[in-house]
Design an enzyme around this catalytic site. Structure first.
Site, short mmCIF file in Angstrom:
data_model
loop_
_atom_site.label_atom_id
_atom_site.label_comp_id
_atom_site.label_asym_id
_atom_site.label_seq_id
_atom_site.Cartn_x
_atom_site.Cartn_y
_atom_site.Cartn_z
N CYS A 72 0.84 -1.29 -0.08
CA CYS A 72 0.06 0.06 -0.04
C CYS A 72 0.87 1.40 -0.02
O CYS A 72 1.89 1.11 0.24
CB CYS A 72 -0.95 0.13 1.19
N GLU A 74 0.61 3.79 2.03
CA GLU A 74 0.89 4.19 3.31
C GLU A 74 2.20 3.60 3.69
O GLU A 74 2.87 4.24 4.28
CB GLU A 74 0.01 3.87 4.43
#
Ligand code: THU
Length: 159
Positions: A72, A74
């Site tokens: 991801c 993040e």
């Protein structure tokens, strides 16, 4: 026996209501979406982390034909920040997503694994991270990941 209520406080606002620092970070997250490698989901996520030395680090989701090998936005961002600036706390994290030909109308929230990594980053530097979840129609501001991960498991559980 008793009940406990866990309250999550979220500020709901419009991009225009953000301060200049928050706007810059959201802009960096939005721009970062455009560098995502998401040929499988076509869901382009961008994140931007502001460090306590003023540096902004960005990242995006990086997918893989072997799906679980992807990562991801993040975690790309926070792992890069940790690898490049191990002595600097992350103070803010903005997240945006782009799908089809547009940024999402509603905010995109971090997945469970990313919440756990954001928590570790908060604990590592003993600094809460302001999380800004951008959406074209509304944006959320959360003052710490602990609000998004109640009853969390962290490093103190291992002590
Ligand atoms: N994704 C992120 O990058 N961040 C999130 O918070 C949610 C999901 C990515 C993972 C995958 O590449 C794509 O979005 C679809 O799940």
């Amino acid at each position: 026996m008793k009940n406990i209520d866990i309250v999550t406080n979220i500020v709901v606002c419009d991009y225009k209501e953000l301060n200049e620092e928050q706007k810059k970070l959201v802009d960096a997250a939005k721009e970062s979406c455009l560098r995502a490698y998401a040929p499988y989901s076509q869901f382009n996520v961008g994140a931007a982390a502001l460090l306590d030395n003023g540096v902004t680090v960005t990242g995006s989701n990086q997918e893989n034909a072997a799906y679980p090998s992807g990562i991801c936005a993040e975690r790309t961002t926070l792992f890069y920040a940790g690898a490049q600036y191990p002595d600097n706390a992350v103070t803010k994290l903005a997240i945006a997503a782009y799908k089809g030909n547009a940024y999402t109308k509603t905010p995109t929230a971090p997945c469970g694994a990313c919440r756990q990594v954001i928590l570790e980053t908060e604990h590592r530097y003993n600094t809460p991270i302001e999380i800004i979840l951008y959406g074209e129609e509304k944006t959320y501001i959360i003052t710490s990941i602990e609000s998004l991960l109640p009853l969390c498991f962290g490093k103190t559980d291992l002590e």
